[in-house]
Scaffold this motif. Structure first.
Motif, PDB file in Angstrom:
ATOM      1  N   MET A   1       0.892  -1.216  -0.053  1.00 20.72           N
ATOM      2  CA  MET A   1      -0.182  -0.169   0.027  1.00 20.72           C
ATOM      3  C   MET A   1       1.011   1.388  -0.184  1.00 20.72           C
ATOM      4  SD  MET A   1      -2.976   1.009   2.760  1.00 20.72           S
ATOM      5  CE  MET A   1      -4.294   0.454   2.020  1.00 20.72           C
ATOM      6  N   THR A   2       0.447   2.113  -0.960  1.00 20.77           N
ATOM      7  CA  THR A   2       1.781   3.493  -1.149  1.00 20.77           C
ATOM      8  C   THR A   2       1.029   4.640  -0.014  1.00 20.77           C
ATOM      9  OG1 THR A   2      -0.002   3.999  -3.035  1.00 20.77           O
ATOM     10  CG2 THR A   2       2.105   2.941  -3.226  1.00 20.77           C
ATOM     11  N   HIS A   3      -0.273   4.511   0.108  1.00 18.76           N
ATOM     12  CA  HIS A   3      -0.653   5.533   1.160  1.00 18.76           C
ATOM     13  C   HIS A   3      -2.031   5.294   1.789  1.00 18.76           C
ATOM     14  CE1 HIS A   3      -3.681   6.990  -1.816  1.00 18.76           C
ATOM     15  NE2 HIS A   3      -2.459   6.731  -2.660  1.00 18.76           N
ATOM     16  N   GLY A   4      -2.168   6.096   2.838  1.00 14.23           N
ATOM     17  CA  GLY A   4      -3.515   5.682   3.575  1.00 14.23           C
ATOM     18  C   GLY A   4      -4.880   6.473   2.812  1.00 14.23           C
ATOM     19  N   PRO A   5      -5.937   6.330   3.379  1.00 17.08           N
ATOM     20  CA  PRO A   5      -7.223   6.848   2.902  1.00 17.08           C
ATOM     21  C   PRO A   5      -7.210   8.223   2.381  1.00 17.08           C
ATOM     22  CG  PRO A   5      -7.786   5.383   4.833  1.00 17.08           C
ATOM     23  CD  PRO A   5      -6.098   5.764   4.602  1.00 17.08           C
ATOM     24  N   LEU A   6      -7.707   8.218   1.075  1.00 18.99           N
ATOM     25  CA  LEU A   6      -7.720   9.797   0.519  1.00 18.99           C
ATOM     26  C   LEU A   6      -9.332   9.942   0.490  1.00 18.99           C
ATOM     27  CD1 LEU A   6      -5.004   9.985  -2.000  1.00 18.99           C
ATOM     28  CD2 LEU A   6      -4.793  10.624   0.388  1.00 18.99           C
ATOM     29  N   TYR A   7      -9.910  11.041   0.883  1.00 23.37           N
ATOM     30  CA  TYR A   7     -11.339  11.027   0.714  1.00 23.37           C
ATOM     31  C   TYR A   7     -11.653  12.512   0.224  1.00 23.37           C
ATOM     32  CZ  TYR A   7     -11.388   7.534   4.385  1.00 23.37           C
ATOM     33  OH  TYR A   7     -11.394   6.541   5.264  1.00 23.37           O
ATOM     34  N   PRO A   8     -12.378  12.296  -0.863  1.00 28.10           N
ATOM     35  CA  PRO A   8     -12.971  13.785  -1.580  1.00 28.10           C
ATOM     36  C   PRO A   8     -13.849  14.430  -0.754  1.00 28.10           C
ATOM     37  CG  PRO A   8     -14.094  11.848  -2.559  1.00 28.10           C
ATOM     38  CD  PRO A   8     -13.194  11.161  -1.631  1.00 28.10           C
ATOM     39  N   PHE A   9     -13.870  15.865  -0.760  1.00 31.10           N
ATOM     40  CA  PHE A   9     -14.827  16.924  -0.219  1.00 31.10           C
ATOM     41  C   PHE A   9     -15.309  17.660  -1.331  1.00 31.10           C
ATOM     42  CE2 PHE A   9     -16.134  20.259   2.010  1.00 31.10           C
ATOM     43  CZ  PHE A   9     -17.213  19.870   2.659  1.00 31.10           C
ATOM     44  N   GLU A  10     -16.562  17.636  -1.762  1.00 27.60           N
ATOM     45  CA  GLU A  10     -17.107  18.460  -2.730  1.00 27.60           C
ATOM     46  C   GLU A  10     -16.285  18.542  -3.910  1.00 27.60           C
ATOM     47  OE1 GLU A  10     -18.091  22.082  -0.478  1.00 27.60           O
ATOM     48  OE2 GLU A  10     -19.617  21.100   0.223  1.00 27.60           O
ATOM     49  N   GLY A  11     -15.860  17.155  -4.350  1.00 25.24           N
ATOM     50  CA  GLY A  11     -14.983  17.232  -5.538  1.00 25.24           C
ATOM     51  C   GLY A  11     -13.691  17.338  -5.517  1.00 25.24           C
ATOM     52  N   LYS A  12     -13.280  17.887  -4.638  1.00 25.10           N
ATOM     53  CA  LYS A  12     -11.772  17.965  -4.371  1.00 25.10           C
ATOM     54  C   LYS A  12     -10.929  16.783  -3.285  1.00 25.10           C
ATOM     55  CE  LYS A  12      -8.127  20.914  -4.657  1.00 25.10           C
ATOM     56  NZ  LYS A  12      -7.645  21.249  -5.921  1.00 25.10           N
ATOM     57  N   LEU A  13     -10.174  16.172  -4.167  1.00 23.95           N
ATOM     58  CA  LEU A  13      -9.446  14.877  -3.873  1.00 23.95           C
ATOM     59  C   LEU A  13      -7.840  15.598  -3.399  1.00 23.95           C
ATOM     60  CD1 LEU A  13      -9.858  12.004  -3.339  1.00 23.95           C
ATOM     61  CD2 LEU A  13      -8.604  11.549  -5.501  1.00 23.95           C
ATOM     62  N   PRO A  14      -7.485  14.884  -2.212  1.00 22.13           N
ATOM     63  CA  PRO A  14      -6.066  15.387  -1.867  1.00 22.13           C
ATOM     64  C   PRO A  14      -5.187  14.824  -3.060  1.00 22.13           C
ATOM     65  CG  PRO A  14      -7.103  13.941   0.057  1.00 22.13           C
ATOM     66  CD  PRO A  14      -8.185  14.216  -1.239  1.00 22.13           C
ATOM     67  N   GLU A  15      -3.777  15.692  -3.026  1.00 22.17           N
ATOM     68  CA  GLU A  15      -2.627  15.634  -4.124  1.00 22.17           C
ATOM     69  C   GLU A  15      -1.646  15.184  -3.171  1.00 22.17           C
ATOM     70  OE1 GLU A  15      -2.379  18.846  -6.665  1.00 22.17           O
ATOM     71  OE2 GLU A  15      -4.755  19.153  -6.874  1.00 22.17           O
ATOM     72  N   ILE A  16      -0.890  13.930  -3.683  1.00 28.60           N
ATOM     73  CA  ILE A  16       0.191  13.399  -2.947  1.00 28.60           C
ATOM     74  C   ILE A  16       1.243  13.490  -3.861  1.00 28.60           C
ATOM     75  CG2 ILE A  16       0.818  11.632  -1.370  1.00 28.60           C
ATOM     76  CD1 ILE A  16      -1.615  13.203  -0.376  1.00 28.60           C
TER      77      ILE A  16
END
Length: 175
Positions: A1-16
């Protein structure tokens, strides 16, 4: 696994950044950006829902830390080579390059820790306060304790590179 959970909020997803490491139990929500070689440890929560969170390069956010923002007023901006100790709370503030936040410390809205500034473990930096370069603040509310010598500060500068190396070992161990 490369990273933990990424959750969108109102269409914006974290950028890693591909060279960053996010522990599998960390949660990143919404408008969050993580720079190269930065590392977000186990059980951290970074919630960029009503404003944004930006983390630069080579920064370590240690286990159990919560990072949040102030709705429409104050984002959270964290520079390069910053250390945030275990179980800290970072809320709608600015941590400049090489800032150091001790374990269990809290940095509140619109506060700033300048480059090479330090907040001691368990301390609370009130809203709008500013820790200048090479200052060590401590207490609740935090107050200036002393100016660090370059030798004292140099010891703390080993933490961020250590966590970059350690995060690589965790990445390899987890597959």
């Amino acid at each position: 696994m490369t990273h933990g959970p990424l959750y969108p909020f109102e269409g914006k997803l974290p950028e890693i950044h591909p060279e960053a490491w996010i522990a599998p139990t960390a949660a990143l929500i919404g408008d969050v950006t993580i720079g190269a070689k930065s590392n977000i440890w186990y059980h951290c929560v970074l919630r960029g829902d009503t404003n944004f969170i930006r983390i630069g390069r080579g920064t370590n956010i240690q286990d159990g830390t919560i990072i949040h923002v102030n709705a429409g007023k104050q984002a959270t901006q964290i520079g390069d080579d910053v250390t945030v100790g275990h179980a800290a709370i970072i809320h709608a503030c600015t941590l400049m390059n090489r800032a150091f936040v001790g374990m269990g410390a809290t940095v509140l809205d619109d506060a700033v820790i300048e480059e090479d500034g330090m907040l001691a473990a368990g301390s609370v930096l009130p809203p709008g306060k500013r820790i200048a370069a090479m200052e060590l603040w401590m207490g609740n509310p935090a107050k200036l304790v002393r100016i660090l010598t370059p030798e004292q500060r140099a010891g703390f500068d080993k933490t961020a590179p250590h966590y970059v190396e350690l995060s690589g070992r965790h990445r390899a161990s987890l597959g």
